[in-house]
Write a protein that holds these residues in place. Structure first.
Motif, PDB file in Angstrom:
ATOM      1  N   GLY A 108     -80.648  -6.964  29.583  1.00  0.00           N
ATOM      2  CA  GLY A 108     -80.658  -8.418  29.480  1.00  0.00           C
ATOM      3  C   GLY A 108     -81.121  -9.038  30.779  1.00  0.00           C
ATOM      4  N   HIS A 109     -80.827 -10.301  30.973  1.00  0.00           N
ATOM      5  CA  HIS A 109     -81.056 -11.081  32.181  1.00  0.00           C
ATOM      6  C   HIS A 109     -82.382 -11.819  32.195  1.00  0.00           C
ATOM      7  N   SER A 110     -83.482 -11.148  31.867  1.00  0.00           N
ATOM      8  CA  SER A 110     -84.793 -11.801  31.960  1.00  0.00           C
ATOM      9  C   SER A 110     -85.242 -12.429  30.649  1.00  0.00           C
ATOM     10  N   HIS A 111     -84.394 -12.379  29.634  1.00  0.00           N
ATOM     11  CA  HIS A 111     -84.674 -13.032  28.338  1.00  0.00           C
ATOM     12  C   HIS A 111     -85.930 -12.486  27.650  1.00  0.00           C
ATOM     13  N   ASP A 112     -86.352 -11.294  28.013  1.00  0.00           N
ATOM     14  CA  ASP A 112     -87.525 -10.713  27.368  1.00  0.00           C
ATOM     15  C   ASP A 112     -87.107  -9.971  26.102  1.00  0.00           C
ATOM     16  N   SER A 113     -88.093  -9.604  25.314  1.00  0.00           N
ATOM     17  CA  SER A 113     -87.842  -8.857  24.078  1.00  0.00           C
ATOM     18  C   SER A 113     -88.641  -7.564  24.050  1.00  0.00           C
ATOM     19  N   ASP A 114     -88.869  -6.995  25.215  1.00  0.00           N
ATOM     20  CA  ASP A 114     -89.725  -5.815  25.324  1.00  0.00           C
ATOM     21  C   ASP A 114     -89.021  -4.561  24.805  1.00  0.00           C
ATOM     22  N   GLN A 115     -89.777  -3.764  24.072  1.00  0.00           N
ATOM     23  CA  GLN A 115     -89.319  -2.452  23.605  1.00  0.00           C
ATOM     24  C   GLN A 115     -90.254  -1.427  24.248  1.00  0.00           C
ATOM     25  N   VAL A 116     -89.772  -0.697  25.235  1.00  0.00           N
ATOM     26  CA  VAL A 116     -90.654   0.182  26.000  1.00  0.00           C
ATOM     27  C   VAL A 116     -90.021   1.564  26.169  1.00  0.00           C
ATOM     28  N   ILE A 117     -90.879   2.508  26.497  1.00  0.00           N
ATOM     29  CA  ILE A 117     -90.445   3.853  26.884  1.00  0.00           C
ATOM     30  C   ILE A 117     -90.797   4.017  28.360  1.00  0.00           C
ATOM     31  N   ILE A 118     -89.836   4.446  29.160  1.00  0.00           N
ATOM     32  CA  ILE A 118     -90.072   4.586  30.592  1.00  0.00           C
ATOM     33  C   ILE A 118     -89.548   5.948  31.040  1.00  0.00           C
ATOM     34  N   LYS A 119     -90.217   6.540  32.001  1.00  0.00           N
ATOM     35  CA  LYS A 119     -89.844   7.859  32.499  1.00  0.00           C
ATOM     36  C   LYS A 119     -88.704   7.747  33.515  1.00  0.00           C
ATOM     37  N   ASP A 120     -87.735   8.670  33.410  1.00  0.00           N
ATOM     38  CA  ASP A 120     -86.687   8.702  34.424  1.00  0.00           C
ATOM     39  C   ASP A 120     -87.133   9.564  35.603  1.00  0.00           C
ATOM     40  N   ARG A 121     -86.227   9.851  36.501  1.00  0.00           N
ATOM     41  CA  ARG A 121     -86.559  10.601  37.722  1.00  0.00           C
ATOM     42  C   ARG A 121     -87.104  11.988  37.414  1.00  0.00           C
ATOM     43  N   ASP A 122     -86.661  12.566  36.304  1.00  0.00           N
ATOM     44  CA  ASP A 122     -87.095  13.917  35.937  1.00  0.00           C
ATOM     45  C   ASP A 122     -88.255  13.932  34.955  1.00  0.00           C
ATOM     46  N   GLY A 123     -88.807  12.751  34.670  1.00  0.00           N
ATOM     47  CA  GLY A 123     -89.934  12.681  33.750  1.00  0.00           C
ATOM     48  C   GLY A 123     -89.545  12.602  32.288  1.00  0.00           C
ATOM     49  N   LYS A 124     -88.256  12.437  32.009  1.00  0.00           N
ATOM     50  CA  LYS A 124     -87.784  12.341  30.632  1.00  0.00           C
ATOM     51  C   LYS A 124     -87.957  10.910  30.128  1.00  0.00           C
ATOM     52  N   ASP A 125     -88.315  10.757  28.837  1.00  0.00           N
ATOM     53  CA  ASP A 125     -88.480   9.433  28.241  1.00  0.00           C
ATOM     54  C   ASP A 125     -87.128   8.754  28.027  1.00  0.00           C
ATOM     55  N   VAL A 126     -87.053   7.495  28.419  1.00  0.00           N
ATOM     56  CA  VAL A 126     -85.856   6.675  28.204  1.00  0.00           C
ATOM     57  C   VAL A 126     -86.274   5.446  27.403  1.00  0.00           C
ATOM     58  N   VAL A 127     -85.612   5.208  26.287  1.00  0.00           N
ATOM     59  CA  VAL A 127     -85.877   4.013  25.479  1.00  0.00           C
ATOM     60  C   VAL A 127     -85.220   2.822  26.150  1.00  0.00           C
ATOM     61  N   ARG A 128     -86.012   1.791  26.414  1.00  0.00           N
ATOM     62  CA  ARG A 128     -85.468   0.547  26.978  1.00  0.00           C
ATOM     63  C   ARG A 128     -85.730  -0.587  25.997  1.00  0.00           C
ATOM     64  N   SER A 129     -84.663  -1.343  25.679  1.00  0.00           N
ATOM     65  CA  SER A 129     -84.774  -2.404  24.686  1.00  0.00           C
ATOM     66  C   SER A 129     -84.064  -3.652  25.175  1.00  0.00           C
ATOM     67  N   ALA A 130     -84.628  -4.826  24.870  1.00  0.00           N
ATOM     68  CA  ALA A 130     -83.997  -6.110  25.169  1.00  0.00           C
ATOM     69  C   ALA A 130     -84.192  -7.032  23.974  1.00  0.00           C
ATOM     70  N   CYS A 131     -83.331  -8.055  23.874  1.00  0.00           N
ATOM     71  CA  CYS A 131     -83.333  -8.864  22.652  1.00  0.00           C
ATOM     72  C   CYS A 131     -83.390 -10.364  22.925  1.00  0.00           C
TER      73      CYS A 131
END
Length: 559
Positions: A247-270
């Motif tokens: 939350g916080h930025s009021h965006d609605s982005d649905q993205v996949i981002i790499k963590d420190r080890d290169g693993k995919d992390v689902v990030r979602s905001a509403c």
């Protein structure tokens, strides 16, 4: 036509969604084969009956719960933003959230807008836990950093993290002791390493405690000004996180981002104001995906779909109480506070509006409120945003809302003295005619010579372009804090976001200015807090003259 199409689309989508959920409800799927659904909200800002509203959210949760395993969580900024939050100190929202059956929540920066002690009192009233791994008092955690929920044979671990910008984007004095020392904090080191470490520690502890999945509930957002604490900063410096609900930025982005080890992390905001419900789905195979249930109509779902449930009853109960509170006295004024001329009327016996062409005591009060609540060197509020008189006697919250009905926010920026001079020239360029951008000021005094033609040059859209340097200025003898204004000096200016960030009324001279504060306080809240806290509930000496106390003086060429 566009509104009608939007309405039809909303109805179709809602009908399709609810029918689909009903069909799912009729299928008796063995519990061990059901997916886990995590519904989430963020940045609701007291919009109890806007968009989906809590009533629509309750209906969605109820349908999904019949066909699967459902959790409901919130990512902060739920209790501030509308009168129902301000007048109850957030209690009305927590009461509704209790009825909703939230499983966990985190504090956003605005959970602290009524003071730390009030927020902590609300955590005691909540039937759900508040989590934050980086909210501390004297370096020690205030809240639990994480929680495990067991549902459908799975152990879901939740971590809470709150933006370190809270220390300045809420009210800094709330985090200090009586001597002005900060005792509360959010691990706001410049490198971000403290926050990264706190999130990683919580994730590791969850894994050690047997969590099958680690979900971060974040109130960090993606605004560049939040670096190094944006969600992308933290995810890229951590490991072991499966999904990030933000939350916080009021965006609605649905993205996949790499963590420190290169693993995919689902990030979602509403987004905000319950226009969207966040949905995180975890299958039995461990696949994670996110989507949004979007309500695109300006009409609330509860009304349009005729929804009635436990949430609608809770909302009705709290809004009935709100209506009573709105009519209660918030302060008292010993004088009429004027937008209009109290002594003259026009040829049709209608009030003569002064606020857009000269100083008034109500204008002084509003400007003083912005100066006080913004903690700036000077304040400029425009007459067009002040919409009603306040008669002598009790001042209700409704009176304050009538004075400042718009949803603008307070903003504070850094400006040069020359920018201030240009702004003042622009503010009086239309005189003797009316101008919505005419200034009511605090911390600032100046003279205006109307015998001089305005030197302001407009661009093709009618906005301020520049001051013609070959012409004399109308504005002179400007002082800030009792001292002559220095064109080369830097000052802090408090005003409406509409005026100084959004070019409202053509104010373009502040483009590119450094923003020190924005979005923390709504206009009506600024005035309410000034009346009730700073003035102690009484408007007295200093505001008796309906034409102000002489901050703006009109002079002749000879004077």
């Amino acid at each position: 036509m566009k509104k009608m199409l939007s309405l039809i689309l909303c109805l179709c989508l809602a009908a399709s969604l609810l029918m689909g959920l009903s069909a799912q409800a009729g299928a008796e799927t063995p519990p061990e084969e059901r997916d886990l659904i995590i519904l989430f909200t963020s940045d609701v800002h007291c919009a109890v009956d806007q968009g989906w509203g809590y009533t629509g959210l309750y209906a969605v949760k109820e349908k999904l719960s019949r066909s699967g395993n459902v959790l409901l969580v919130d990512c902060g900024d739920a209790i501030q933003g509308e009168p129902i939050g301000l007048l109850t100190g957030g209690e009305a929202i927590v009461s509704i959230m209790n009825v909703m059956g939230y499983d966990a929540a985190i504090p956003g920066n605005h959970e602290f807008d009524y003071g730390v002690e009030q927020f902590l009192a609300l955590t005691e009233k909540a039937n759900y836990p508040y989590l934050s791994c980086n909210f501390t008092k004297n370096g020690e955690p205030v809240l639990k950093p994480w929680l495990i929920k067991e549902i459908g044979g799975m152990k879901i671990g939740f971590v809470g993290v709150t933006t370190p910008n809270t220390i300045r984007s809420s009210f800094p004095r709330y985090f200090q002791d009586e001597n002005g020392n900060f005792i509360y904090g959010f691990m706001e080191d410049e490198t971000g390493e403290a926050v990264y470490g706190a999130v990683q520690k919580a994730a590791d502890e969850l894994r050690a405690a047997g969590a099958d999945f680690v979900i971060v509930l974040g109130h960090l957002g993606n605004e560049s000004g939040s670096s190094p604490w944006m969600y992308s900063d933290v995810i890229s410096h951590c490991s072991g996180i499966d999904a990030w609900i933000d939350g916080h930025s009021h965006d609605s982005d649905q993205v996949i981002i790499k963590d420190r080890d290169g693993k995919d992390v689902v990030r979602s905001a509403c987004g905000t104001k319950l226009n969207e419900i966040g949905v995180l789905r975890i299958t039995r195979e461990g696949q994670i995906s996110s989507e949004l249930f979007t309500w695109a109509s300006s009409l609330p779902a509860s009304w349009l779909l005729g929804l009635e449930n436990a949430a609608s009853e809770a909302v009705s109960a709290e809004t009935d109480e709100l209506n009573r509170l709105l009519n209660e006295s918030a302060a008292v004024t010993d004088f009429d506070l004027c937008m209009n001329d109290p002594e003259t009327a026009d040829s049709d016996d209608k009030p003569v509006r002064l606020i857009r062409r000269t100083e008034t005591n109500l204008g002084d009060l509003c400007a003083d409120a912005f100066l006080d609540q913004g903690g700036a060197d000077l304040a400029i509020v425009t007459g067009g945003c002040i919409r009603d008189d306040i008669p002598k006697g009790d001042i209700s919250y409704n009176d304050i809302l009538r004075v400042s009905p718009y949803g603008n926010n307070l903003a504070v920026i850094e400006v040069t003295g020359r920018q201030v001079l240009d702004a003042l020239e622009w503010s009086v360029h239309a005189l003797p005619g009316e101008f919505g951008g005419f200034p009511q000021v605090a911390g600032l005094r100046f003279e205006v010579d109307l015998s001089v033609d305005s030197p302001c040059v407009k661009d093709e859209k009618g906005f301020f372009d520049r001051v013609d340097g070959t012409m004399p200025r109308r504005v002179r003898s400007v002082t800030v804090g009792g001292q002559p204004l220095d064109p080369e000096k830097t000052y802090t200016l408090s005003s409406y976001t509409y005026t100084i960030l959004d070019q409202g009324d053509g104010y373009t001279m502040f483009d590119g200015a450094k923003v020190l504060q924005t979005g923390e306080k709504y206009n009506f809240e600024v005035i309410y807090r000034y009346l009730t806290e700073t003035l102690g509930g009484r408007v007295g000496a200093g505001y008796e003259n309906p034409y102000g106390d002489g901050r703006i003086v009109f002079v002749s060429p000879e004077s």
